[in-house]
Design an enzyme around this catalytic site. Sequence first.
Site, PDB file in Angstrom:
ATOM      1  N   ASP A  37       0.860  -1.193   0.000  1.00 41.95           N
ATOM      2  CA  ASP A  37       0.000   0.000   0.000  1.00 41.95           C
ATOM      3  C   ASP A  37       0.890   1.235   0.000  1.00 41.95           C
ATOM      4  O   ASP A  37       2.122   1.128   0.057  1.00 41.95           O
ATOM      5  CB  ASP A  37      -0.912  -0.004   1.249  1.00 41.95           C
ATOM      6  CG  ASP A  37      -2.229   0.728   1.043  1.00 41.95           C
ATOM      7  OD1 ASP A  37      -2.192   1.959   0.815  1.00 41.95           O
ATOM      8  OD2 ASP A  37      -3.294   0.096   1.092  1.00 41.95           O
ATOM      9  N   ASP A  63       3.733   1.442  -4.784  1.00 42.20           N
ATOM     10  CA  ASP A  63       2.794   2.230  -5.586  1.00 42.20           C
ATOM     11  C   ASP A  63       2.456   1.409  -6.827  1.00 42.20           C
ATOM     12  O   ASP A  63       3.331   1.162  -7.672  1.00 42.20           O
ATOM     13  CB  ASP A  63       3.459   3.566  -5.974  1.00 42.20           C
ATOM     14  CG  ASP A  63       2.543   4.458  -6.799  1.00 42.20           C
ATOM     15  OD1 ASP A  63       1.496   3.972  -7.275  1.00 42.20           O
ATOM     16  OD2 ASP A  63       2.887   5.637  -6.978  1.00 42.20           O
ATOM     17  N   ASN A  90      -6.047  -5.285  -5.738  1.00 44.51           N
ATOM     18  CA  ASN A  90      -7.181  -4.670  -5.054  1.00 44.51           C
ATOM     19  C   ASN A  90      -7.067  -3.147  -4.909  1.00 44.51           C
ATOM     20  O   ASN A  90      -8.080  -2.461  -4.771  1.00 44.51           O
ATOM     21  CB  ASN A  90      -7.299  -5.321  -3.666  1.00 44.51           C
ATOM     22  CG  ASN A  90      -8.149  -4.513  -2.712  1.00 44.51           C
ATOM     23  OD1 ASN A  90      -9.378  -4.581  -2.741  1.00 44.51           O
ATOM     24  ND2 ASN A  90      -7.498  -3.715  -1.864  1.00 44.51           N
ATOM     25  N   TYR A 155     -14.305   6.452 -13.091  1.00 43.37           N
ATOM     26  CA  TYR A 155     -14.247   5.245 -12.250  1.00 43.37           C
ATOM     27  C   TYR A 155     -14.874   4.058 -12.980  1.00 43.37           C
ATOM     28  O   TYR A 155     -14.308   2.958 -13.023  1.00 43.37           O
ATOM     29  CB  TYR A 155     -14.988   5.515 -10.928  1.00 43.37           C
ATOM     30  CG  TYR A 155     -14.924   4.354  -9.947  1.00 43.37           C
ATOM     31  CD1 TYR A 155     -13.803   4.172  -9.146  1.00 43.37           C
ATOM     32  CD2 TYR A 155     -15.973   3.450  -9.829  1.00 43.37           C
ATOM     33  CE1 TYR A 155     -13.740   3.119  -8.242  1.00 43.37           C
ATOM     34  CE2 TYR A 155     -15.913   2.393  -8.931  1.00 43.37           C
ATOM     35  CZ  TYR A 155     -14.796   2.231  -8.137  1.00 43.37           C
ATOM     36  OH  TYR A 155     -14.731   1.175  -7.259  1.00 43.37           O
ATOM     37  N   LYS A 159     -13.112   0.491 -14.161  1.00 45.84           N
ATOM     38  CA  LYS A 159     -13.529  -0.822 -13.642  1.00 45.84           C
ATOM     39  C   LYS A 159     -14.053  -1.727 -14.753  1.00 45.84           C
ATOM     40  O   LYS A 159     -13.929  -2.953 -14.684  1.00 45.84           O
ATOM     41  CB  LYS A 159     -14.575  -0.631 -12.539  1.00 45.84           C
ATOM     42  CG  LYS A 159     -14.003   0.035 -11.284  1.00 45.84           C
ATOM     43  CD  LYS A 159     -12.902  -0.805 -10.653  1.00 45.84           C
ATOM     44  CE  LYS A 159     -12.382  -0.214  -9.362  1.00 45.84           C
ATOM     45  NZ  LYS A 159     -11.351  -1.054  -8.719  1.00 45.84           N
ATOM     46  N   ILE A 190     -19.762  -1.101  -0.336  1.00 50.71           N
ATOM     47  CA  ILE A 190     -19.187  -1.734   0.849  1.00 50.71           C
ATOM     48  C   ILE A 190     -18.725  -0.637   1.796  1.00 50.71           C
ATOM     49  O   ILE A 190     -18.128   0.362   1.351  1.00 50.71           O
ATOM     50  CB  ILE A 190     -17.980  -2.633   0.461  1.00 50.71           C
ATOM     51  CG1 ILE A 190     -18.366  -3.632  -0.642  1.00 50.71           C
ATOM     52  CG2 ILE A 190     -17.434  -3.353   1.687  1.00 50.71           C
ATOM     53  CD1 ILE A 190     -19.460  -4.604  -0.292  1.00 50.71           C
TER      54      ILE A 190
HETATM   55  N1  LIG Z   1     -16.010   0.107  -1.117  1.00 44.08           N
HETATM   56  C1  LIG Z   1     -16.787  -0.111  -2.158  1.00 44.08           C
HETATM   57  O1  LIG Z   1     -18.008   0.130  -2.118  1.00 44.08           O
HETATM   58  C2  LIG Z   1     -16.224  -0.701  -3.423  1.00 44.08           C
HETATM   59  C3  LIG Z   1     -17.137  -1.120  -4.403  1.00 44.08           C
HETATM   60  C4  LIG Z   1     -16.645  -1.665  -5.572  1.00 44.08           C
HETATM   61  C5  LIG Z   1     -15.279  -1.796  -5.760  1.00 44.08           C
HETATM   62  N2  LIG Z   1     -14.416  -1.375  -4.790  1.00 44.08           N
HETATM   63  C6  LIG Z   1     -12.992  -1.539  -5.039  1.00 44.08           C
HETATM   64  O2  LIG Z   1     -12.403  -2.277  -3.991  1.00 44.08           O
HETATM   65  C7  LIG Z   1     -11.023  -1.942  -3.895  1.00 44.08           C
HETATM   66  C8  LIG Z   1     -10.676  -1.630  -2.456  1.00 44.08           C
HETATM   67  O3  LIG Z   1     -11.375  -0.462  -2.075  1.00 44.08           O
HETATM   68  P1  LIG Z   1     -11.870  -0.138  -0.571  1.00 44.08           P
HETATM   69  O4  LIG Z   1     -13.306   0.172  -0.654  1.00 44.08           O
HETATM   70  O5  LIG Z   1     -11.367  -1.170   0.340  1.00 44.08           O
HETATM   71  O6  LIG Z   1     -11.135   1.286  -0.378  1.00 44.08           O
HETATM   72  P2  LIG Z   1     -10.001   1.781   0.626  1.00 44.08           P
HETATM   73  O7  LIG Z   1      -9.799   3.198   0.289  1.00 44.08           O
HETATM   74  O8  LIG Z   1     -10.352   1.397   2.021  1.00 44.08           O
HETATM   75  O9  LIG Z   1      -8.714   0.916   0.192  1.00 44.08           O
HETATM   76  C9  LIG Z   1      -8.011   1.162  -0.996  1.00 44.08           C
HETATM   77  C10 LIG Z   1      -6.520   1.092  -0.683  1.00 44.08           C
HETATM   78  O10 LIG Z   1      -5.791   1.251  -1.902  1.00 44.08           O
HETATM   79  C11 LIG Z   1      -4.649   2.031  -1.602  1.00 44.08           C
HETATM   80  N3  LIG Z   1      -4.114   2.688  -2.793  1.00 44.08           N
HETATM   81  C12 LIG Z   1      -4.638   3.728  -3.491  1.00 44.08           C
HETATM   82  N4  LIG Z   1      -3.817   4.087  -4.483  1.00 44.08           N
HETATM   83  C13 LIG Z   1      -2.738   3.259  -4.434  1.00 44.08           C
HETATM   84  C14 LIG Z   1      -1.540   3.125  -5.195  1.00 44.08           C
HETATM   85  N5  LIG Z   1      -1.274   3.953  -6.221  1.00 44.08           N
HETATM   86  N6  LIG Z   1      -0.670   2.137  -4.861  1.00 44.08           N
HETATM   87  C15 LIG Z   1      -0.924   1.322  -3.826  1.00 44.08           C
HETATM   88  N7  LIG Z   1      -2.033   1.396  -3.047  1.00 44.08           N
HETATM   89  C16 LIG Z   1      -2.927   2.365  -3.355  1.00 44.08           C
HETATM   90  C17 LIG Z   1      -5.146   3.053  -0.582  1.00 44.08           C
HETATM   91  O11 LIG Z   1      -4.073   3.638   0.146  1.00 44.08           O
HETATM   92  C18 LIG Z   1      -6.066   2.208   0.273  1.00 44.08           C
HETATM   93  O12 LIG Z   1      -5.391   1.665   1.390  1.00 44.08           O
HETATM   94  C19 LIG Z   1     -10.791  -0.769  -4.853  1.00 44.08           C
HETATM   95  O13 LIG Z   1     -10.247  -1.246  -6.075  1.00 44.08           O
HETATM   96  C20 LIG Z   1     -12.208  -0.249  -5.076  1.00 44.08           C
HETATM   97  O14 LIG Z   1     -12.326   0.434  -6.292  1.00 44.08           O
HETATM   98  C21 LIG Z   1     -14.851  -0.834  -3.617  1.00 44.08           C
END
Ligand SMILES: NC(=O)c1ccc[n+]([C@@H]2O[C@H](COP(=O)([O-])OP(=O)(O)OC[C@H]3O[C@@H](n4cnc5c(N)ncnc54)[C@H](O)[C@@H]3O)[C@@H](O)[C@H]2O)c1
Length: 254
Positions: A37, A63, A90, A155, A159, A190
């Site tokens: 992360d 990154d 993820n 976004y 996706k 979520i």
């Molecule tokens: N939460 C939702 O409702 C939801 C719905 C559909 C899809 N998603 C997807 O699930 C995945 C996880 O999201 P989440 O909801 O847990 O969000 P979150 O923000 O809690 O976690 C995402 C993590 O990705 C890290 N990140 C961002 N840019 C980065 C980079 N360049 N390099 C490394 N790490 C990086 C962030 O620091 C963070 O810790 C994402 O791909 C998101 O698009 C989430």
Amino acid sequence: MGRVADKIALITGGASGIGRATAELMAQEGATVVLSDLQDAAGDEAVAAITAAGGQAQYHHHDVTDEADWKKILATVLGDHGRLDILVNNAGVGGGGVPVEEIPLELWRDTMAVNLDGVFLGVKHGVAAMKELGGVIINTSSILGVVGLPLTAAYTASKGGVRLLTKAVAIECAARGLNIRVNSVHPGFIDTPMVGGAIQRGGPARREAILRSQPTGEMGQPSDIAEGILYLASDAAKFVTGSELVIDGGYLAR
Ligand SMILES: NC(=O)c1ccc[n+]([C@@H]2O[C@H](COP(=O)([O-])OP(=O)(O)OC[C@H]3O[C@@H](n4cnc5c(N)ncnc54)[C@H](O)[C@@H]3O)[C@@H](O)[C@H]2O)c1
């Protein structure tokens, strides 16, 4: 117990939300998890919690938009453990709320860099790392990789790209006789910091709109998605590749 016993798993975006829940569950189920992360303090805290619960975990700053970082972390994982069995692409960034004609090109490119380039680089270097011994790749897409939503053009496009990148690479791996399965997971809304941020920006009305859009009237929990990712990563899914696992409380069923 033990659904991914002795496997080596790399989970990007592992310091928060769905990534952290997936790391915790995989560690409970016997995997050694490598979390990566940008949020180092949160990554260290996740590792401490997993270790305190008796699991095996490490954290590395990484990154996902940076190809040199991918080479570095995979060299570290292969150096430390000798193989990579599971890769969960993820890490992602949210966004939205901007009419399409007002989206700055910079914002579009930043979204693509993390959500699509980051997954491409993971797949590229993950396949190279898994070629000899086989493995499993799970890419996190979204319900918005299947259908559109107003004010989320960048976004949703990113996706949607993850969804078809996954299928193309899955059948390529099969056709080339590589023992690598590649699938996408499609979370609905979520309760994570990402959605929390959107609610903070949009206020109570945004929260109400999200809950109204859910057939169940509720958001899911990170652990709901972690269970699906664990299934795809495990040998129970040995015949599953190129597939899309929707976990959304019924959002896409209408
Ligand atoms: N939460 C939702 O409702 C939801 C719905 C559909 C899809 N998603 C997807 O699930 C995945 C996880 O999201 P989440 O909801 O847990 O969000 P979150 O923000 O809690 O976690 C995402 C993590 O990705 C890290 N990140 C961002 N840019 C980065 C980079 N360049 N390099 C490394 N790490 C990086 C962030 O620091 C963070 O810790 C994402 O791909 C998101 O698009 C989430």
